[in-house]
Design a protein around this motif. Structure first.
Motif: not given
Ligand code: HSE
Length: 436
Positions: A380-406
């Motif tokens: 029941g947690v709503s996502i406000e923004t989701l961004r994918q950044v390639q290789g930013a936090d090590g191998p693979g993809a990095s997902l940066r999720v900001i949620t709404h208030r929960a």
């Protein structure tokens, strides 16, 4: 609930406009809480108005409206004057103070012109006179200047003390609005004075400058000692030049200690449009908000910020004064700090509501986003923004999720479930977001 044997305190409200209506509402709707804080009921004895059946922002019991302000004052324990203007407010306040009746007022024009006479009268008769609402709406600034900084030496006060003009300048700055459109919107929102020329011409801010200086420097100053320039001459070109140079234009009310060339120590009070560096805290005061920036020898720099106009915020300051006065009447001094044992228990941090930034290192393959998003949805947690950044936090993809208030408990469960997903290599960080 506190039971009390003290008789009700009769509150006479003079004025049923934007602020008066909100004070009537609070006295009525919050009667039980106020009675507990004061130790006696605050009884709204009547509301003196010019036209009893005029439409109001909040309608009290019709039987409370009266045109007979004098009789209302004579029977009161506390008079709240919110009529504005000089007369009949001045005569009615004098009448109350002469009879030893406490007065709360938000009447900056009256205080800036006749404050000394009223302060003298109050100290002669021992009646209390409070006026926190006269400057900067809901912001507690007069009491800090008078009490909290009583052991320091205030050297300068700079205030954004008029919500209407800050609203107009801010709209011109951030949205390219015209002066006229922004003023019309401020009037519609209830920030402006009945005659907005007092706002845009600077007189409203000047009255507040005189009151601020009186409390900051312990000397009585009047409106005619403030030099005033309003914002009517500010153009889009001024704004552009200020922005290009790294400044915001603000209408400031400034009161400062100054030593004249001949060595005379004194104060200068002025109101004028002022360029404020964008990184200064006053530059980040937007909309109809007010802020008062105080410089004191020992405290250094302080800033008081909040809603400076509007019915409910200004009524909040009026009610603060009213409760403090009523407590003095009932208890013979300020209320002791009370520590309710069960009324408002401390809850577990898991009950808190917050937003979160979650950074994940994930496998870069089809279906990962769907599985990650499903975890948020399942809790029941709503996502406000989701961004994918390639290789930013090590191998693979990095997902940066900001949620709404929960609720924190649900956010914790999300993080635990994400950590258990086979496509999530690592939960890199979890940071809470506030103020968004
Ligand atoms: N007209 C005033 C303002 C209301 O805009 O700030 C509060 O004094």
């Amino acid at each position: 609930m506190t039971t009390t044997a003290h008789a009700p305190l009769r509150v006479a409200l003079l004025g049923g406009g934007t602020v008066g209506s909100q004070v009537a509402r609070i006295l009525t709707e919050d009667a039980a809480v106020l009675r507990d804080r004061v130790g006696a009921p605050l009884e709204l004895a009547g509301i003196a108005v010019r036209t009893p059946d005029a439409p109001r922002d909040w309608q009290a019991d019709p039987a409370l409206y009266t045109t007979d302000a004098e009789t209302l004052v004579d029977g009161a324990d506390v008079v709240i004057e919110l009529m504005g203007g000089i007369e009949p407010a001045r005569t009615l306040i004098r009448r109350a103070l002469e009879a030893g009746i406490a007065v709360v007022t938000g009447n900056k024009a009256l205080l800036a012109q006749h404050g000394e006479e009223l302060y003298d009268l109050a100290s002669r008769t021992g009646a209390q006179l409070s006026f926190e609402a006269a400057v900067a709406g809901a912001i507690p600034i007069l009491r800090p200047l008078r009490d909290s900084l009583a052991g320091d030496r205030v050297t300068r006060v700079m205030g954004i003390a008029n919500g209407t003009t800050n609203f107009i300048l801010d709209r011109m700055d951030t949205e390219g609005a015209s002066f006229e459109d922004a003023l019309a919107e401020a009037q519609r929102l209830g920030y402006a004075e009945a005659d907005p020329s007092a706002d845009v011409g600077g007189d409203d801010a000047a009255a507040k400058a005189a009151i601020l200086a009186t409390l900051a420097f312990g000397t009585s100053y009047t409106l005619d000692q403030v030099s005033v320039e309003g914002i009517t001459g500010i153009t889009a070109a001024d704004n552009e030049a200020a922005t290009e140079a790294g400044y915001a234009i603000k209408l400031l009310a400034i009161a400062e200690r100054v030593t004249a060339e001949d060595g005379t120590a004194g104060a200068i009070l002025r109101v004028h449009p002022t360029l404020v560096p964008r990184q200064h805290p006053l530059a980040s005061v937007h909309g109809a908000f007010n802020a008062v920036f105080v410089e004191a020898e020992n405290a250094g720099e302080l800033m008081f910020y909040g809603p400076g106009a509007g019915g409910a915020p200004t009524a909040s300051a009026v009610m603060g004064d009213t409760v403090a006065i009523a407590q003095r009447i009932v208890r013979g001094g300020p209320a002791r700090l009370r520590t309710p044992v069960a009324a408002l228990p401390a809850l577990a941090p898991a009950e808190a509501h917050t937003s979160c930034l979650v950074v994940l290192r994930v496998a870069d393959q089809p279906g990962v986003l769907r599985r990650v998003a499903a975890v948020f949805e399942d809790h029941g947690v709503s996502i406000e923004t989701l961004r994918q950044v390639q290789g930013a936090d090590g191998p693979g993809a990095s997902l940066r999720v900001i949620t709404h208030r929960a609720r924190q408990r649900d956010l914790d469960a999300v993080v635990a479930a994400l950590g258990a997903l086979d496509v999530v290599h690592d939960v890199v960080s979890v940071l809470r977001v506030e103020g968004n």
